[in-house]
Structure formats: structure tokens, C-alpha cells
Design an enzyme around this catalytic site. Structure first.
Site, PDB file in Angstrom:
ATOM      1  N   GLN A 149       0.767  -1.048   0.096  1.00  0.00           N
ATOM      2  CA  GLN A 149       0.003   0.159   0.057  1.00  0.00           C
ATOM      3  C   GLN A 149       0.943   1.119  -0.168  1.00  0.00           C
ATOM      4  O   GLN A 149       1.825   1.070   0.679  1.00  0.00           O
ATOM      5  CB  GLN A 149      -0.923  -0.064   1.313  1.00  0.00           C
ATOM      6  CG  GLN A 149      -1.939   0.972   1.209  1.00  0.00           C
ATOM      7  CD  GLN A 149      -3.067   1.064   2.238  1.00  0.00           C
ATOM      8  OE1 GLN A 149      -2.668   0.364   3.459  1.00  0.00           O
ATOM      9  NE2 GLN A 149      -4.100   1.329   2.263  1.00  0.00           N
TER      10      GLN A 149
ATOM     11  N   GLU B  63      -2.934  -4.177   7.032  1.00  0.00           N
ATOM     12  CA  GLU B  63      -4.137  -5.200   7.048  1.00  0.00           C
ATOM     13  C   GLU B  63      -4.081  -6.135   6.082  1.00  0.00           C
ATOM     14  O   GLU B  63      -5.227  -6.481   5.513  1.00  0.00           O
ATOM     15  CB  GLU B  63      -5.571  -4.288   7.041  1.00  0.00           C
ATOM     16  CG  GLU B  63      -5.740  -3.539   5.861  1.00  0.00           C
ATOM     17  CD  GLU B  63      -5.191  -2.219   5.953  1.00  0.00           C
ATOM     18  OE1 GLU B  63      -4.332  -1.775   6.438  1.00  0.00           O
ATOM     19  OE2 GLU B  63      -5.673  -1.344   5.189  1.00  0.00           O
TER      20      GLU B  63
ATOM     21  N   HIS C 236      -7.854  -2.074  15.078  1.00  0.00           N
ATOM     22  CA  HIS C 236      -7.883  -1.386  13.955  1.00  0.00           C
ATOM     23  C   HIS C 236      -7.592  -2.324  12.788  1.00  0.00           C
ATOM     24  O   HIS C 236      -8.356  -2.397  11.552  1.00  0.00           O
ATOM     25  CB  HIS C 236      -6.966  -0.326  13.942  1.00  0.00           C
ATOM     26  CG  HIS C 236      -6.749   0.755  12.841  1.00  0.00           C
ATOM     27  ND1 HIS C 236      -7.499   1.681  12.532  1.00  0.00           N
ATOM     28  CD2 HIS C 236      -6.127   0.396  11.695  1.00  0.00           C
ATOM     29  CE1 HIS C 236      -7.315   2.100  11.411  1.00  0.00           C
ATOM     30  NE2 HIS C 236      -6.630   1.498  10.706  1.00  0.00           N
ATOM     31  N   GLU C 237      -6.592  -3.059  12.829  1.00  0.00           N
ATOM     32  CA  GLU C 237      -6.259  -3.929  11.370  1.00  0.00           C
ATOM     33  C   GLU C 237      -7.246  -5.058  11.335  1.00  0.00           C
ATOM     34  O   GLU C 237      -7.495  -5.464  10.576  1.00  0.00           O
ATOM     35  CB  GLU C 237      -4.891  -4.724  11.831  1.00  0.00           C
ATOM     36  CG  GLU C 237      -3.637  -3.648  12.008  1.00  0.00           C
ATOM     37  CD  GLU C 237      -3.621  -2.539  11.107  1.00  0.00           C
ATOM     38  OE1 GLU C 237      -4.057  -2.618   9.858  1.00  0.00           O
ATOM     39  OE2 GLU C 237      -3.248  -1.304  11.574  1.00  0.00           O
TER      40      GLU C 237
ATOM     41  N   HIS D 125     -10.194  -3.809   9.560  1.00  0.00           N
ATOM     42  CA  HIS D 125     -10.120  -3.585   8.089  1.00  0.00           C
ATOM     43  C   HIS D 125     -10.597  -4.789   7.386  1.00  0.00           C
ATOM     44  O   HIS D 125     -10.760  -4.748   6.202  1.00  0.00           O
ATOM     45  CB  HIS D 125      -8.598  -3.361   7.681  1.00  0.00           C
ATOM     46  CG  HIS D 125      -8.141  -2.091   7.834  1.00  0.00           C
ATOM     47  ND1 HIS D 125      -8.763  -0.970   7.003  1.00  0.00           N
ATOM     48  CD2 HIS D 125      -7.185  -1.451   8.390  1.00  0.00           C
ATOM     49  CE1 HIS D 125      -8.059   0.139   7.097  1.00  0.00           C
ATOM     50  NE2 HIS D 125      -7.144   0.102   7.991  1.00  0.00           N
TER      51      HIS D 125
ATOM     52  N   GLU E 189     -10.300   3.935   5.959  1.00  0.00           N
ATOM     53  CA  GLU E 189      -9.690   4.428   7.384  1.00  0.00           C
ATOM     54  C   GLU E 189     -10.853   4.951   8.227  1.00  0.00           C
ATOM     55  O   GLU E 189     -10.773   4.634   9.394  1.00  0.00           O
ATOM     56  CB  GLU E 189      -8.299   5.248   7.060  1.00  0.00           C
ATOM     57  CG  GLU E 189      -7.357   4.835   6.505  1.00  0.00           C
ATOM     58  CD  GLU E 189      -6.792   3.656   6.964  1.00  0.00           C
ATOM     59  OE1 GLU E 189      -7.109   3.123   8.334  1.00  0.00           O
ATOM     60  OE2 GLU E 189      -6.175   2.648   6.440  1.00  0.00           O
TER      61      GLU E 189
ATOM     62  N   ASP F 222       0.493   8.268  -0.854  1.00  0.00           N
ATOM     63  CA  ASP F 222       0.892   8.268   0.485  1.00  0.00           C
ATOM     64  C   ASP F 222       0.807   9.747   1.238  1.00  0.00           C
ATOM     65  O   ASP F 222       0.740   9.924   2.365  1.00  0.00           O
ATOM     66  CB  ASP F 222       2.439   8.106   0.280  1.00  0.00           C
ATOM     67  CG  ASP F 222       2.778   7.224   1.803  1.00  0.00           C
ATOM     68  OD1 ASP F 222       2.141   6.514   1.807  1.00  0.00           O
ATOM     69  OD2 ASP F 222       3.685   7.159   2.115  1.00  0.00           O
TER      70      ASP F 222
ATOM     71  N   TYR G 136      -8.487   9.229   8.873  1.00  0.00           N
ATOM     72  CA  TYR G 136      -8.729   8.202  10.078  1.00  0.00           C
ATOM     73  C   TYR G 136      -9.609   8.864  10.794  1.00  0.00           C
ATOM     74  O   TYR G 136     -10.708   8.632  11.056  1.00  0.00           O
ATOM     75  CB  TYR G 136      -7.513   8.092  10.821  1.00  0.00           C
ATOM     76  CG  TYR G 136      -6.182   7.120   9.845  1.00  0.00           C
ATOM     77  CD1 TYR G 136      -6.251   5.859  10.596  1.00  0.00           C
ATOM     78  CD2 TYR G 136      -5.503   7.680   8.877  1.00  0.00           C
ATOM     79  CE1 TYR G 136      -5.327   5.152   9.667  1.00  0.00           C
ATOM     80  CE2 TYR G 136      -4.866   6.617   8.026  1.00  0.00           C
ATOM     81  CZ  TYR G 136      -4.446   5.603   8.626  1.00  0.00           C
ATOM     82  OH  TYR G 136      -3.576   4.739   7.842  1.00  0.00           O
TER      83      TYR G 136
ATOM     84  N   LYS H 168       5.303   6.947  12.179  1.00  0.00           N
ATOM     85  CA  LYS H 168       4.297   7.739  13.094  1.00  0.00           C
ATOM     86  C   LYS H 168       5.349   8.498  14.255  1.00  0.00           C
ATOM     87  O   LYS H 168       4.962   9.509  14.755  1.00  0.00           O
ATOM     88  CB  LYS H 168       3.188   7.031  13.762  1.00  0.00           C
ATOM     89  CG  LYS H 168       2.477   7.432  14.822  1.00  0.00           C
ATOM     90  CD  LYS H 168       1.618   6.393  15.457  1.00  0.00           C
ATOM     91  CE  LYS H 168       1.358   6.917  16.706  1.00  0.00           C
ATOM     92  NZ  LYS H 168       0.394   5.839  17.371  1.00  0.00           N
TER      93      LYS H 168
HETATM   94 ZN   LIG Z   1      -5.961   1.480   8.779  1.00  0.00          ZN
END
Ligand SMILES: [Zn+2]
Length: 621
Positions: A159, A289, A313-314, A317, A336, A395, A403, A578
Site C-alpha cells: 500500500q 491489514e 484497527h487492523e 479492516h 480508514e 502516500d 482516519y 508515526k
Molecule cells: Zn487503517
């Protein structure tokens, strides 16, 4: 770039005219909707991949054959795939008939179109190719960069549009296919994919994979390493390096409860098994995910199960994203925003309303910061949910907008018309759109029709305009209330007033409460205050990556030298973007800081994945 698909098609048709006298000159060429793929699925689209690959960990290269089953419209004479950096050797149709192909000019973001001449009867197209050592999706790790230090490791991150750097494919989230694969690796290593997976190594190092549910190319994934497996339940388990697997299985002990909780909310889990692999620390994201096998960063192994919302979260997905997929990266919020909404609901179900409201409160703080940052960088238009990423790297759309603005928008609809109605809507949404791709307009039409038909509620256009097509955060944004964080605020106020800490209250704090405490410290802190805070929270010596990152921001701002060696070690050994972004971003604000950041980056860069270096090369050059 002045290359267009039309000119490519014209060029190829012109140059191949002699091979295909039957070609119909008036065949219309439809422009694809996805601006980040050269594929023309209206002419010929892929439906199944058979991938045979030799993984050479010594030279960090792959030799492979990608055989695609295709469906084509009448008269179509080209199959167009996306590639980037691949060496295409030969292409065959059906029963080994060699065919011609052409490559377009190279685009720095999109790579190249691979246009393959096909025949009216063509059903299968086999591309023989090799993947170079610098493929952008792949990170090759030396034994030193793993926990075990004995064997090399590799993983892919496809991704958003990096699948084309290791498999020639129609690299658009609007195109789905099933796949099988035969992968050969050294017999000391285990290979795993986003598919049915082995649970132990075999002597030949040969592994077969099946993915029977159709996926989009960005969900193609491969990882190879010295990995062990530990089951959590009949359908879920953890893969990790042998020295990490016990710790990881303890951290994710609630995995089966999460899957069952998710199913009770929004319907059956559709991918049979759900396994998770904890990768070495250079993995650039929190999690990815990949269907059946979530890839996760080891930075969520906090030792107290406090960071497992990432797994929720994953897992979410598996419905939003993998089952119902954004049609283009401009619609990324559909993946998201729904996933964050679902994640909060799983966390609420497992750990209670106070816990999920605490997370929502933190999410709103992060969202407001992101909006301020984007505006400061003259990127206000990126605060819209519906993005315009034409000509840009998709990206760029990976921000808190997709999100958390996406989450609060969905939460607003839930709050306005009731949770029961919203849950019924979501169940239908996942059911009706399963294994399909949807764009933002498709979503709007679906939800408006649903609320009108089922509830006799007419959702106004202004609601969608305000949230999806307008910049900034609308005044109608829901306001979460967190009693847990109010207690942290009280402790902070007390400290600001009289310099006294409240260790009894803090003894109960989870990672999230500590984060709130650290992030809301005053802008100005004296050297004595920094030392006192560090003694109170033991931040510098923490093993929790979230806490370290939040604390190091203050460390840089206030030049708290005592923590610099630990921060340097953290930056060198952690590849999760992050955490890197706020720290390098803070360091470059002063000339000395920038030099220090460059010195660290020189040492750290070999440990980072392309998606991280692609970000930080720009910042630190
Ligand atoms: Zn996500």
C-alpha cells in the site's frame, strides 16, 4: 510528464500494426478512473494471479513468473499492467506463445505501463521478470537488524502503489483478483503471504499459498524470516521471531475475543483465519491489514496489553478496506474512517465506554493538530475527506484526516439518528458491498438511499458537503467526554499550581493517560521541571514507544540532554514513521538540531523502509 495512456496505446498499436492486421481502428479506448494506475480494465482486466517466485535472500532479488487470468472486452488487443523498477524478460500467452510488449516512459511516482499484445482468444498472460534489490515495496534486513541476529528477514509493504515494484499488476484498489503462489526460500526461513499460510518450516523451503477471496493489489504481501507460530484460538494465532513469539502471544491474548466482538457488531469474518505477524522494528507502519495475516510493528508490544487497539484497527479492516474497498486513493477515508469507527466500537465492547471515549478524545486532539499543521504547510485542501491526489504520491493522503475526521463524521451520523439505525446501516453496507470497491459518490448514494428507504430519513446534501468536500473541521463535530482524562487534567492542574505530583492517581494510568499527561505539559519547562517529570514518570527509561515518542518531543524542545542517548538509540532502531515524523520534525527546527538529526539519520537510514526514507530524505537533505 506528457505521457498519456492514449498515446501509449496509439504508439503500441502503431508499432505492432504488422502483427495484428485484424485490429479494429475504431475500438474506443476508455480512460480509467484511477489516476494512480495505467491499467485499462475496461479493455482487459485481471481476475486471478498464479505467482511462482524464487526469493534470493543473498542477492536481495526475486526471479518470478506472474501468470494472470484475464477477462477482456471484444476487440481488446492489449493488457496493460503497472510496473516500477522490474526487469521484464519475456511474456507468453496461454500455451507458451511468446508475445510482444512495450513499456512507457518512466514516471517517478507511477513507474511504467507494461502493455502486452493479446489475441482475441487469450485467457492467460505469463510475465517472466526479476525484481531488483532496491524494489520500493521490499525491505531486506540483515541478521543484525532482527531480534534473533542469526538469519536475514524480508517483508513487503504494497500500500498504496508499491505492489507494482514486486509484481506486474493492475495496481488499482478498484480491481480485485484471487491468487495462488509457489514460493521458494532458503530452508532455514519460513515464507508467509496474505493468503493461507504454513505454520512451520519445511525441509525444501517451498511453500504454496492460496487466496480464494478476491483482493486488491495493495493487499498482496510476502514476508520471509526465521519465524515461529503460536495459536491463540482455532482460527487465530501469532507469528514472530522465536525470541519474540511468547511475549507477542501474551500481548495479543484477547485476539479471539476481538474477532468474536467484531463479528457480533458487523457480521461474519469473511477470510477464514486471522493471524498476525510481529515484524522486526523497521516496519514503517503500526500495522498493515494484509488479509489473513496482519503485519504489525513490535512497538505495540508494551508489556501491558495497552496498545492492542492497533490490532482492533487492523482486524476491523477485514470489513472496511479489505471487504469494502476504496475505489481510488482519493477515497482513502472510506477505508480508514470506517475502520477507526469500527475499531472504537470493538474497544468499547471489550474494555468499556470510558476506555473508548478516552481514545476518541485523544483522536480529536490529534486531528486538530493535524489540521493546524496542514494549514500551516499550505495544504488546507488536504483537510477535505475527499482528496485530490492526481499527480501526487497517494502516500500524501495518509494523514489523520482520513482516519479521524472520517471517524467523527460517521460518529456524527450515529449520534444524530441513533446507534441502532447506524449499526443496521453498517451491517447492510458491509453485506451489500462485500468484495467490491466503492468511491465517495457511491458511498453517499448508498447511505442516502439506505436511510431514506429503511428509516424514512433524508440525509441532507449539506451534511456531505460540509464534511466530505469542505476544508477544516465542521462545527458539528461530536465532542467525546472522557472521565478518565479529566482525572489526568486534574493531576496536571495540581502540578502546575504547586509542583506536586500525585503518584497514587498515576499508578492506575494506562499508556493513554500518560500520553495525555505528556502531550498537555506546558510549552515552557525548566531544566529542573524536566528532571522532576522524568523522575515521576520514568519516561526516558520507558520501554513503551508511544510514551518515548511523546516525551522526546519535550526532550528536544527543552534540550534535555540526559535523554539524548536514549532518543538516538530509539531513532536508529525504530522505523515506524508515526514516531519518526514528530521527532525529526522537531529536531530540524534549530540549526544544531538539524545537524544532530542528519547525523542520526545517516546511521538510522539503512534500518528504514522506503516509505520512511521517502519522507525523511526530503526533510533532511
Ligand atoms: Zn487503517
Amino acid at each position: 510528464m506528457n505521457f498519456t495512456r492514449l498515446s501509449l496505446v496509439a504508439l503500441i498499436l502503431f508499432s505492432m500494426e504488422s502483427c495484428q492486421p485484424e485490429k479494429n481502428e475504431s475500438t474506443p479506448v476508455a480512460m480509467p478512473k484511477d489516476p494512480h494506475s495505467y491499467s485499462i480494465p475496461t479493455d482487459a482486466r485481471v481476475t486471478h494471479l498464479s505467482w511462482k517466485a524464487d526469493i534470493h535472500v543473498d542477492t536481495k532479488t526475486i526471479d518470478a513468473v506472474a501468470t494472470w487470468n484475464i477477462e477482456k472486452s471484444e476487440g481488446a488487443d492489449l493488457l496493460t499492467l503497472d510496473i516500477k523498477g522490474l526487469t521484464i524478460k519475456e511474456v507468453f500467452l496461454d500455451n507458451n506463445q511468446k508475445t510482444e510488449f512495450r513499456l512507457s516512459e518512466k514516471d517517478p511516482i507511477l513507474g511504467q505501463a507494461l502493455a502486452i499484445l493479446i489475441k482475441p482468444e487469450t485467457k492467460r498472460v505469463a510475465v517472466h521478470y526479476s525484481v531488483p534489490a532496491d524494489a520500493e515495496a521490499i525491505q531486506w534486513l540483515s541478521p543484525q537488524q532482527t531480534a534473533g541476529k542469526k538469519y536475514p528477514f524480508m517483508f513487503t509493504q504494497s500500500q498504496a502503489i508499491l505492489a507494482r515494484t514486486w509484481v506486474p499488476c493492475q495496481d488499482s484498489p478498484s480491481i480485485r483478483f484471487t491468487y495462488d503462489a509457489d514460493v521458494k526460500v532458503p530452508n532455514t526461513l519460513l515464507a508467509m503471504m496474505s493468503a493461507s499460510n504454513p505454520q512451520e518450516k519445511n525441509e525444501k523451503g517451498e511453500y504454496h499459498f492460496e487466496m480464494k477471496q478476491p483482493i486488491a493489489s495493495y493487499l498482496l504481501a510476502l514476508t520471509v524470516g526465521d519465524v515461529a507460530f503460536k495459536p491463540i484460538s482455532d482460527r487465530a494465532g501469532i507469528y514472530a521471531e522465536p525470541s519474540v513469539v511468547e511475549k507477542a502471544a501474551w500481548e495479543f491474548a484477547d485476539l479471539e475475543k476481538m474477532i468474536a466482538g467484531a463479528e457480533s457488531l458487523y457480521g461474519k469474518y469473511q477470510w477464514e483465519r486471522y493471524d498476525l505477524i510481529v515484524l522486526p522494528p523497521s516496519f514503517p507502519f503500526g500495522g498493515m491489514e494484509n488479509p489473513r495475516l496482519t503485519f504489525a510493528t513490535p512497538t505495540i508490544l508494551a508489556g501491558d496489553r495497552s496498545l492492542t487497539s492497533l490490532v482492533a484497527h487492523e482486524l476491523a479492516h477485514s470489513w472496511s478496506g479489505n471487504l469494502v474497498t476504496n475505489a481510488t486513493w482519493d477515497d482513502f477515508w472510506l477505508n480508514e474512517g470506517f475502520t477507526v469507527y469500527f475499531e472504537h466500537r470493538i474497544m468499547e465492547k471489550l474494555y468499556g465506554h470510558d476506555y473508548s471515549e478516552m481514545q476518541a478524545t485523544l483522536a480529536l486532539q490529534d486531528l486538530k493538530e493535524t489540521i493546524a499543521d496542514l494549514k500551516g504547510d499550505n495544504l488546507s485542501k488536504d483537510t477535505k475527506l475527499k482528496l485530490d491526489l492526481v499527480g501526487r504520491n497517494p502516500d500524501d493522503g495518509v494523514t489523520d484526516i482520513a482516519y479521524n475526521k472520517g471517524y467523527f463524521f460517521l460518529r456524527l451520523i450515529e449520534e444524530q439518528y441513533g446507534r441502532e439505525k447506524f449499526d443496521a446501516f453498517l451491517n447492510n453496507y458491509f453485506h451489500d458491498n462485500a468484495f467490491k470497491s466503492l468511491d465517495t459518490d457511491g458511498f453517499i448514494k448508498y447511505i442516502k438511499d439506505y436511510y431514506q428507504t429503511k428509516n424514512n430519513i433524508s440525509l441532507s446534501d449539506s451534511l456531505f458537503n460540509e464534511w466530505i468536500f469542505s476544508e477544516d473541521l465542521p462545527a458539528s463535530c461530536p465532542q467525546p467526554v472522557s472521565t478518565l482524562l479529566e482525572k489526568v487534567d486534574a493531576a496536571l492542574s495540581q502540578w502546575k499550581a504547586d509542583g506536586r505530583f500525585n503518584p497514587t492517581a498515576a499508578a492506575q494510568w494506562s499508556t493513554h493517560e500518560w500520553l495525555h499527561f505528556i502531550k498537555n505539559l506546558p510549552d515552557a519547562l525548566s531544566a529542573e521541571q524536566m528532571a522532576a517529570l522524568d523522575a515521576f514518570g520514568k519516561f526516558t527509561e520507558s520501554g513503551n514507544a508511544e510514551i518515548l515518542c511523546a516525551w522526546f518531543v519535550h526532550v528536544i524542545k527543552h534540550n534535555y540532554k540526559k535523554a539524548y542517548p536514549r532518543m538516538e538509540e530509539f531513532l536508529i532502531n525504530t522505523g515506524r514513521r508515526k514516531f519518526l515524523s514528530p521527532l525529526y520534525g522537531e529536531l530540524v527546527k534549530t540549526p544544531e538540531g538539524k545537524q544532530y538529526a542528519k547525523d542520526i539519520y545517516a546511521k538510522a537510514r539503512p534500518n528504514y523502509h522506503f516509505v520512511a526514507t521517502n519522507t525523511f530524505d526530503k526533510l533532511l537533505n
